[in-house]
Write an enzyme that holds these catalytic residues in place. Structure first.
Site, PDB file in Angstrom:
ATOM      1  N   ASN A  35      -8.537 -31.788 -87.539  1.00 33.97           N
ATOM      2  CA  ASN A  35      -9.739 -32.611 -87.660  1.00 33.97           C
ATOM      3  C   ASN A  35      -9.939 -32.913 -89.145  1.00 33.97           C
ATOM      4  O   ASN A  35     -10.379 -32.057 -89.894  1.00 33.97           O
ATOM      5  CB  ASN A  35     -10.935 -31.823 -87.086  1.00 33.97           C
ATOM      6  CG  ASN A  35     -12.251 -32.534 -87.281  1.00 33.97           C
ATOM      7  OD1 ASN A  35     -12.280 -33.720 -87.632  1.00 33.97           O
ATOM      8  ND2 ASN A  35     -13.344 -31.819 -87.057  1.00 33.97           N
TER       9      ASN A  35
ATOM     10  N   GLU B  65     -20.783 -30.514 -86.420  1.00 28.19           N
ATOM     11  CA  GLU B  65     -21.344 -31.382 -87.472  1.00 28.19           C
ATOM     12  C   GLU B  65     -22.025 -32.599 -86.850  1.00 28.19           C
ATOM     13  O   GLU B  65     -23.027 -33.094 -87.373  1.00 28.19           O
ATOM     14  CB  GLU B  65     -20.233 -31.793 -88.460  1.00 28.19           C
ATOM     15  CG  GLU B  65     -19.837 -30.606 -89.334  1.00 28.19           C
ATOM     16  CD  GLU B  65     -18.382 -30.579 -89.751  1.00 28.19           C
ATOM     17  OE1 GLU B  65     -17.695 -31.608 -89.680  1.00 28.19           O
ATOM     18  OE2 GLU B  65     -17.913 -29.487 -90.139  1.00 28.19           O
TER      19      GLU B  65
ATOM     20  N   SER C  72     -12.202 -21.947 -89.765  1.00 35.42           N
ATOM     21  CA  SER C  72     -11.465 -21.274 -90.838  1.00 35.42           C
ATOM     22  C   SER C  72     -10.114 -20.711 -90.392  1.00 35.42           C
ATOM     23  O   SER C  72      -9.706 -19.642 -90.856  1.00 35.42           O
ATOM     24  CB  SER C  72     -12.322 -20.198 -91.492  1.00 35.42           C
ATOM     25  OG  SER C  72     -13.495 -20.778 -92.063  1.00 35.42           O
TER      26      SER C  72
ATOM     27  N   LYS D 110     -12.016 -34.879 -90.522  1.00 38.16           N
ATOM     28  CA  LYS D 110     -13.421 -35.139 -90.889  1.00 38.16           C
ATOM     29  C   LYS D 110     -13.495 -36.379 -91.797  1.00 38.16           C
ATOM     30  O   LYS D 110     -12.657 -37.260 -91.687  1.00 38.16           O
ATOM     31  CB  LYS D 110     -14.052 -33.900 -91.528  1.00 38.16           C
ATOM     32  CG  LYS D 110     -13.837 -32.655 -90.652  1.00 38.16           C
ATOM     33  CD  LYS D 110     -14.637 -31.453 -91.082  1.00 38.16           C
ATOM     34  CE  LYS D 110     -14.334 -30.284 -90.148  1.00 38.16           C
ATOM     35  NZ  LYS D 110     -15.151 -29.110 -90.436  1.00 38.16           N
TER      36      LYS D 110
ATOM     37  N   HIS E  86     -18.582 -32.100 -81.847  1.00 35.09           N
ATOM     38  CA  HIS E  86     -18.341 -31.218 -82.993  1.00 35.09           C
ATOM     39  C   HIS E  86     -19.688 -30.751 -83.558  1.00 35.09           C
ATOM     40  O   HIS E  86     -20.659 -31.515 -83.562  1.00 35.09           O
ATOM     41  CB  HIS E  86     -17.521 -31.942 -84.068  1.00 35.09           C
ATOM     42  CG  HIS E  86     -17.055 -31.015 -85.129  1.00 35.09           C
ATOM     43  ND1 HIS E  86     -17.869 -30.622 -86.172  1.00 35.09           N
ATOM     44  CD2 HIS E  86     -15.890 -30.359 -85.287  1.00 35.09           C
ATOM     45  CE1 HIS E  86     -17.197 -29.766 -86.929  1.00 35.09           C
ATOM     46  NE2 HIS E  86     -15.999 -29.593 -86.417  1.00 35.09           N
TER      47      HIS E  86
ATOM     48  N   GLY F 240     -15.646 -23.945 -91.988  1.00 31.16           N
ATOM     49  CA  GLY F 240     -15.637 -24.300 -93.401  1.00 31.16           C
ATOM     50  C   GLY F 240     -16.210 -23.214 -94.295  1.00 31.16           C
ATOM     51  O   GLY F 240     -16.479 -23.444 -95.475  1.00 31.16           O
TER      52      GLY F 240
ATOM     53  N   GLU G 142     -15.981 -23.288 -81.331  1.00 29.37           N
ATOM     54  CA  GLU G 142     -16.087 -23.219 -82.790  1.00 29.37           C
ATOM     55  C   GLU G 142     -17.419 -22.583 -83.171  1.00 29.37           C
ATOM     56  O   GLU G 142     -18.442 -23.285 -83.231  1.00 29.37           O
ATOM     57  CB  GLU G 142     -16.001 -24.626 -83.384  1.00 29.37           C
ATOM     58  CG  GLU G 142     -14.698 -25.328 -83.083  1.00 29.37           C
ATOM     59  CD  GLU G 142     -14.425 -26.434 -84.095  1.00 29.37           C
ATOM     60  OE1 GLU G 142     -13.373 -26.367 -84.743  1.00 29.37           O
ATOM     61  OE2 GLU G 142     -15.260 -27.331 -84.253  1.00 29.37           O
TER      62      GLU G 142
HETATM   63  P1  PGA Z   1     -12.465 -25.450 -90.710  1.00 31.38           P
HETATM   64  O1  PGA Z   1     -13.075 -26.553 -89.699  1.00 31.38           O
HETATM   65  O2  PGA Z   1     -11.073 -25.150 -90.199  1.00 31.38           O
HETATM   66  O3  PGA Z   1     -12.462 -26.128 -92.049  1.00 31.38           O
HETATM   67  O4  PGA Z   1     -13.354 -24.273 -90.639  1.00 31.38           O
HETATM   68  C1  PGA Z   1     -12.860 -26.473 -88.322  1.00 31.38           C
HETATM   69  C2  PGA Z   1     -13.585 -27.623 -87.641  1.00 31.38           C
HETATM   70  O5  PGA Z   1     -14.696 -27.953 -88.056  1.00 31.38           O
HETATM   71  O6  PGA Z   1     -13.073 -28.229 -86.673  1.00 31.38           O
END
Ligand code: PGA
Length: 249
Positions: free
Chosen positions: A9, A96, A212, A11, A94, A172, A166
Site C-alpha cells: 500500500n 486512514e 509495521s 498510500k 483502511h 506506521g 491492521e
Molecule cells: P505500515 O502500514 O506497514 O507502514 O505500518 C501498513 C498499512 O497501513 O497498510
C-alpha cells in the site's frame, strides 16, 4: 487452499517518476515464494504502472474508490473507472480512510457492494485502536467492523473478499502486533466467519496482517497458521525490503 498475498500500500507516496523508478526496481527482484504480489500506487499512476509492469505478475490495485458508478461526486473515482484501466482489486476501509475521511461501516458496505457488482476483488481493512486493546474491547470492535460491512454478503461473494487485520496502533508506528497477537485475532476472525457462514468460507478467505511489517519480522508473523500474508505500507516503498517480505513465506 487459500491464497497467500503480499500487497504494498503505497498510500500518498511516489509521483509519476518515482512510481516508474520503483517499478523498475521491483521488476529486477526475484520471487522465490508462491505469494500473490500486489502494489497499490496513487490513482494518477495506475495506468502507467500497468504499462510499465507489462506481463510481470505483480498486480496493480487501487487504494480506494467511490460507491457510485458515476455522477456528481467531485474528486472521486468509480469502480467503472478503475476497471477501465485494468484494476481488478481495491483496498477498502483502511484505517486512514476511516480516521481522516470519516469512512463508516455503512459507507464501506456501499463501497464493498459496488466493488462486487463490478466484479472486483476487495481487500477489506479493519482493526482496533490502542484504547480498544487497552480496554480489552479489541475482539468486539473487530467483530463488529466485519459484521457490519460484510456479513450481509452471500457465501459466493466471499470468494472476492480478502481481509486485512491492521491494528491501528501498529500502523506506521514501528510497533508490530506480536506473532501471538496476530494469530489470536486472525483465528478469532476465522471462527466468527465460520459461525456466520461455514467451514468452506472461513477456511478459504485469506486474512492478511498489516502494521509495521518489515523484512526482520515478516517470517515470524507469516509463520502463523491463520496469517495468510501482509498489507505492507512503509516497507513497500523499497523494492529490496518489499521482496524480502514477499519471499518471507
Ligand atoms: P505500515 O502500514 O506497514 O507502514 O505500518 C501498513 C498499512 O497501513 O497498510
Amino acid at each position: 487452499m487459500r491464497k497467500q498475498i503480499i500487497a504494498g500500500n503505497w498510500k500518498m507516496n511516489n509521483d509519476l517518476a518515482q512510481t516508474m523508478a520503483l517499478i523498475t526496481d521491483l521488476k529486477k527482484q526475484k520471487q522465490t515464494s508462491n505469494a500473490e504480489v500486489m502494489i497499490a500506487p496513487a490513482f494518477t499512476n495506475l495506468n502507467n504502472a500497468f504499462e510499465a509492469l507489462g506481463n510481470d505478475n505483480i498486480e496493480v490495485v487501487a487504494q480506494n474508490m467511490h460507491f457510485a458508478q458515476n455522477g456528481a461526486y467531485t474528486g472521486e473515482i468509480s469502480a467503472q473507472m478503475l476497471r477501465s484501466v485494468g484494476v481488478q482489486t481495491v483496498i477498502l476501509g483502511h484505517s486512514e480512510r476511516r480516521a481522516y475521511f470519516g469512512e463508516t461501516d455503512e459507507l464501506l458496505t456501499q463501497k464493498t457492494n459496488a466493488a462486487l457488482e463490478n466484479e472486483m476483488r476487495v481487500i477489506f481493512c479493519f482493526g482496533e485502536e490502542l484504547g480498544d486493546r487497552k480496554s480489552g474491547d479489541h475482539f468486539n470492535i473487530v467483530e463488529s467492523q466485519i459484521k457490519n460491512a460484510l456479513f450481509h454478503l452471500s457465501e459466493s461473494a466471499w470468494s472476492k473478499i480478502v481481509l486485512a487485520y491492521e491494528p491501528v496502533w501498529a500502523i506506521g508506528t514501528g510497533e508490530t502486533a506480536s506473532p501471538n497477537q496476530a494469530q489470536e485475532m486472525h483465528a478469532f476472525i476465522r471462527n466468527a466467519i465460520q459461525k456466520k457462514y461455514n467451514e468452506n468460507v472461513s477456511q478459504n478467505v485469506s486474512i492478511l496482517y498489516g502494521g509495521s511489517v518489515k523484512p526482520s519480522n515478516a517470517k515470524e508473523i507469516f509463520s502463523n497458521p491463520d496469517v495468510d500474508g501482509g498489507l505492507i505500507g512503509g516497507a513497500a516503498l523499497n523494492a529490496d525490503d518489499f521482496f524480502a517480505i514477499v519471499n518471507a513465506f
